[in-house]
Design an enzyme around this catalytic site. Structure first.
Site, PDB file in Angstrom:
ATOM      1  N   GLU A 107       0.818  -1.218   0.000  1.00 11.17           N
ATOM      2  CA  GLU A 107       0.000   0.000   0.000  1.00 11.17           C
ATOM      3  C   GLU A 107       0.852   1.269   0.000  1.00 11.17           C
ATOM      4  OE1 GLU A 107      -4.054  -1.398   2.189  1.00 11.17           O
ATOM      5  OE2 GLU A 107      -2.326  -1.151   3.480  1.00 11.17           O
ATOM      6  N   CYS A 116       3.364   8.530   1.466  1.00 16.14           N
ATOM      7  CA  CYS A 116       3.907   7.555   2.401  1.00 16.14           C
ATOM      8  C   CYS A 116       4.160   6.249   1.641  1.00 16.14           C
ATOM      9  CB  CYS A 116       2.898   7.365   3.524  1.00 16.14           C
ATOM     10  SG  CYS A 116       3.434   6.213   4.775  1.00 16.14           S
ATOM     11  N   CYS A 171       6.082  -7.144   7.095  1.00 11.83           N
ATOM     12  CA  CYS A 171       7.177  -6.617   7.917  1.00 11.83           C
ATOM     13  C   CYS A 171       7.627  -7.702   8.882  1.00 11.83           C
ATOM     14  CB  CYS A 171       6.680  -5.394   8.705  1.00 11.83           C
ATOM     15  SG  CYS A 171       7.996  -4.483   9.551  1.00 11.83           S
ATOM     16  N   CYS A 194       5.962  -5.210  15.696  1.00 13.16           N
ATOM     17  CA  CYS A 194       5.673  -4.250  16.763  1.00 13.16           C
ATOM     18  C   CYS A 194       4.247  -4.526  17.229  1.00 13.16           C
ATOM     19  CB  CYS A 194       5.814  -2.818  16.257  1.00 13.16           C
ATOM     20  SG  CYS A 194       7.506  -2.453  15.704  1.00 13.16           S
ATOM     21  N   CYS A 247       1.204  -2.399  15.920  1.00 12.29           N
ATOM     22  CA  CYS A 247       1.155  -2.053  14.489  1.00 12.29           C
ATOM     23  C   CYS A 247       0.463  -3.153  13.693  1.00 12.29           C
ATOM     24  CB  CYS A 247       2.578  -1.843  13.961  1.00 12.29           C
ATOM     25  SG  CYS A 247       2.634  -1.471  12.191  1.00 12.29           S
ATOM     26  N   GLY A 257       6.672  -2.040   6.221  1.00  7.84           N
ATOM     27  CA  GLY A 257       8.034  -2.562   6.176  1.00  7.84           C
ATOM     28  C   GLY A 257       9.048  -1.707   6.893  1.00  7.84           C
ATOM     29  N   SER A 312      11.951   6.652   7.999  1.00  6.83           N
ATOM     30  CA  SER A 312      11.615   6.279   9.377  1.00  6.83           C
ATOM     31  C   SER A 312      12.086   4.863   9.653  1.00  6.83           C
ATOM     32  CB  SER A 312      10.098   6.372   9.572  1.00  6.83           C
ATOM     33  OG  SER A 312       9.753   5.967  10.878  1.00  6.83           O
ATOM     34  N   LEU A 317      10.521   5.769  18.335  1.00  9.70           N
ATOM     35  CA  LEU A 317      11.014   5.523  19.701  1.00  9.70           C
ATOM     36  C   LEU A 317       9.939   4.851  20.565  1.00  9.70           C
ATOM     37  CD1 LEU A 317      13.515   5.909  21.487  1.00  9.70           C
ATOM     38  CD2 LEU A 317      12.570   8.107  22.192  1.00  9.70           C
ATOM     39  N   ASN A 327      -3.633   4.638  16.392  1.00 12.41           N
ATOM     40  CA  ASN A 327      -4.729   4.278  15.482  1.00 12.41           C
ATOM     41  C   ASN A 327      -5.077   2.809  15.675  1.00 12.41           C
ATOM     42  OD1 ASN A 327      -4.933   6.819  13.966  1.00 12.41           O
ATOM     43  ND2 ASN A 327      -2.855   6.316  13.312  1.00 12.41           N
ATOM     44  N   CYS A 366      -1.361   5.908  10.219  1.00 11.53           N
ATOM     45  CA  CYS A 366      -0.120   5.258  10.679  1.00 11.53           C
ATOM     46  C   CYS A 366      -0.413   3.924  11.326  1.00 11.53           C
ATOM     47  CB  CYS A 366       0.572   6.101  11.746  1.00 11.53           C
ATOM     48  SG  CYS A 366       1.075   7.697  11.202  1.00 11.53           S
TER      49      CYS A 366
HETATM   50  N1  SAH Z   1       9.428   0.313  10.148  1.00 11.29           N
HETATM   51  C1  SAH Z   1       9.570   1.746  10.098  1.00 11.29           C
HETATM   52  C2  SAH Z   1       8.647   2.366   9.090  1.00 11.29           C
HETATM   53  C3  SAH Z   1       7.184   2.324   9.471  1.00 11.29           C
HETATM   54  S1  SAH Z   1       6.725   3.949   9.832  1.00 11.29           S
HETATM   55  C4  SAH Z   1       9.406   2.320  11.474  1.00 11.29           C
HETATM   56  O1  SAH Z   1       9.052   1.570  12.382  1.00 11.29           O
HETATM   57  O2  SAH Z   1       9.672   3.493  11.685  1.00 11.29           O
HETATM   58  C5  SAH Z   1       5.164   3.772  10.533  1.00 11.29           C
HETATM   59  C6  SAH Z   1       5.054   4.571  11.812  1.00 11.29           C
HETATM   60  O3  SAH Z   1       3.736   4.389  12.356  1.00 11.29           O
HETATM   61  C7  SAH Z   1       6.023   4.078  12.859  1.00 11.29           C
HETATM   62  O4  SAH Z   1       6.445   5.143  13.681  1.00 11.29           O
HETATM   63  C8  SAH Z   1       5.140   3.145  13.628  1.00 11.29           C
HETATM   64  O5  SAH Z   1       5.662   2.835  14.881  1.00 11.29           O
HETATM   65  C9  SAH Z   1       3.855   3.924  13.674  1.00 11.29           C
HETATM   66  N2  SAH Z   1       2.700   3.087  13.983  1.00 11.29           N
HETATM   67  C10 SAH Z   1       2.581   1.770  13.809  1.00 11.29           C
HETATM   68  N3  SAH Z   1       1.366   1.340  14.202  1.00 11.29           N
HETATM   69  C11 SAH Z   1       0.707   2.424  14.637  1.00 11.29           C
HETATM   70  C12 SAH Z   1      -0.612   2.625  15.135  1.00 11.29           C
HETATM   71  N4  SAH Z   1      -1.470   1.619  15.238  1.00 11.29           N
HETATM   72  N5  SAH Z   1      -0.982   3.877  15.467  1.00 11.29           N
HETATM   73  C13 SAH Z   1      -0.112   4.908  15.312  1.00 11.29           C
HETATM   74  N6  SAH Z   1       1.139   4.778  14.835  1.00 11.29           N
HETATM   75  C14 SAH Z   1       1.544   3.539  14.510  1.00 11.29           C
END
Ligand code: SAH
Length: 367
Positions: free
Chosen positions: A98, A111, A118, A122, A125, A173, A205, A228, A304, A347
């Site tokens: 996507e 984006c 991935c 996390c 996510c 990813g 990122s 972070l 989210n 996100c």
């Molecule tokens: N793998 C990279 C690129 C993904 S960026 C990274 O981790 O930075 C996507 C961003 O959205 C990251 O900061 C991730 O932690 C954040 N994210 C993931 N799930 C989310 C959620 N459910 N709500 C808000 N932010 C989220």
């Protein structure tokens, strides 16, 4: 969509500028022809050789026989109530990823995804629940930007006031686990004879692949964002399991050493706001202590939700109080406005398997 015929041809999208020259030299074409073709593809947005009217017709025919200018198929295009657009792209092997475009009044960010799925898992996510399938090729990464430009009508590349003004490598990813392809793609996107995107308008990122951070500074010099999300290793191990390999201390040392991290090149720390998990005033104060000395801004991301997740988003008051502590310490701490939630484009909501998941749940409920 690529036809079977096209598959035998060399796709020019994703070749570096040098590789394009080499490919065309097979036809005994001098470098200035490669320059023209590059310009047509990346400046004008040509999707066929027939359009390349600065090339003689016989040459165009030769090019058609040997090369293609690939675009992924669009499996699904959605537009949110707030104008955010999401495209589910079909690659030539049937895999999908996507891309999300987030327009604002006078600018907008695209984006881009770097992988199908991935590996990081996390816990908050949605993409992390999808099996990792494969890295995207440089062509597939560049192609996301090409498709977005096609769909928003923003060719040629030098158009003024265009909305697609920024690129964030924040889709599906972990870009630093697909390092070579991401570097190659971003070099194509920043090449001045083509798309000509400024490095300052590109943000990469990462969840914190520490050994690669110095490489990004050296090879790309784009803006860096760090996911972070927690201020203790204990909590970060749960939220971002990669932390067990590269804990907070090492991650922040790499940030301190990131080249040119002056004010103009501030590092963005992304911090997802999870109710009762990482959102207390004490967490905010610890965050300030941790990033001391790093030119930085802190981007607070309201969590989210997605189907089946157990975390909740912090309240507005908690987020405001958190932001206030960081602000008072001298760091900008904007709260990221959630965009495209209604089409699962915000996100952490990206998951090309989301349709299947929803469908299977619906079936389940009927039983
Ligand atoms: N793998 C990279 C690129 C993904 S960026 C990274 O981790 O930075 C996507 C961003 O959205 C990251 O900061 C991730 O932690 C954040 N994210 C993931 N799930 C989310 C959620 N459910 N709500 C808000 N932010 C989220």
């Amino acid at each position: 969509m690529q036809s079977a015929e096209n598959l035998a041809r060399i796709d020019l999208i994703g070749l570096s500028r040098e590789e394009l020259s080499q490919a065309l030299s097979a036809l005994d074409l001098p470098d200035f022809r490669a320059k023209q073709v590059w310009h047509w593809i990346y400046h004008r947005g040509a999707i066929s050789f027939e359009e390349m009217t600065t090339l003689a017709k016989p040459l165009r025919r030769d090019l058609v026989e040997r090369f293609s200018i690939g675009r992924a198929g669009i499996a699904q295009a959605q537009i949110s109530d707030d104008g955010t657009r999401k495209w589910l792209l079909d690659f030539s092997d049937g895999k999908q990823a996507e891309t999300v475009f987030i327009p604002e009044r006078d600018r907008g960010a695209l984006c881009i995804s770097s992988q199908v799925g991935c590996t990081l898992s996390c816990s908050f996510c949605h993409t992390g629940t999808q099996r990792m399938v494969r890295n995207l090729t440089a062509g597939e990464i560049v192609g996301q930007m090409m498709t977005a430009r096609d769909e928003t009508g923003e060719w040629p590349a030098a158009q003024e006031n265009r909305l697609l003004s920024n690129i964030v490598m924040m889709g599906m990813g972990e870009p630093l686990y697909n390092y070579d392809n991401v570097v190659k793609a971003l070099r194509i996107i920043t090449n001045e004879d083509g798309v000509g995107f400024s490095k300052r308008r590109i943000t990469l990122s990462t969840a914190g692949v520490v050994p690669r951070i110095a490489d990004v500074g050296r090879d790309l010099g784009v803006r860096l964002a760090i996911s972070l999300h927690a201020v203790s290793d204990e909590i970060r191990d749960i939220l971002v399991p990669l932390n067990k390999k590269y804990p907070i201390g090492e991650l922040l040392d790499a940030c301190r050493a990131y080249p040119g991290s002056r004010n103009s090149r501030r590092i963005t720390f992304e911090y997802v706001m999870l109710k009762g998990i990482n959102d207390s005033p004490a967490d905010a104060r610890q965050l300030v202590r941790l990033i001391k000395g790093i030119p930085a801004k802190v981007n607070l991301i309201p969590f989210n939700a997605w189907p089946g997740v157990e975390y909740e988003c912090s309240t507005d008051e908690t987020i405001a109080a958190f932001a206030e502590i960081i602000n008072r310490a001298g760091y900008t701490s904007p709260v990221r406005q959630p965009r495209g939630r209604d089409i699962m484009a915000a996100c952490g909501q990206l998951n090309s398997a989301s349709e299947q998941t929803r469908k299977s749940r619906r079936i389940h409920q009927k039983e």
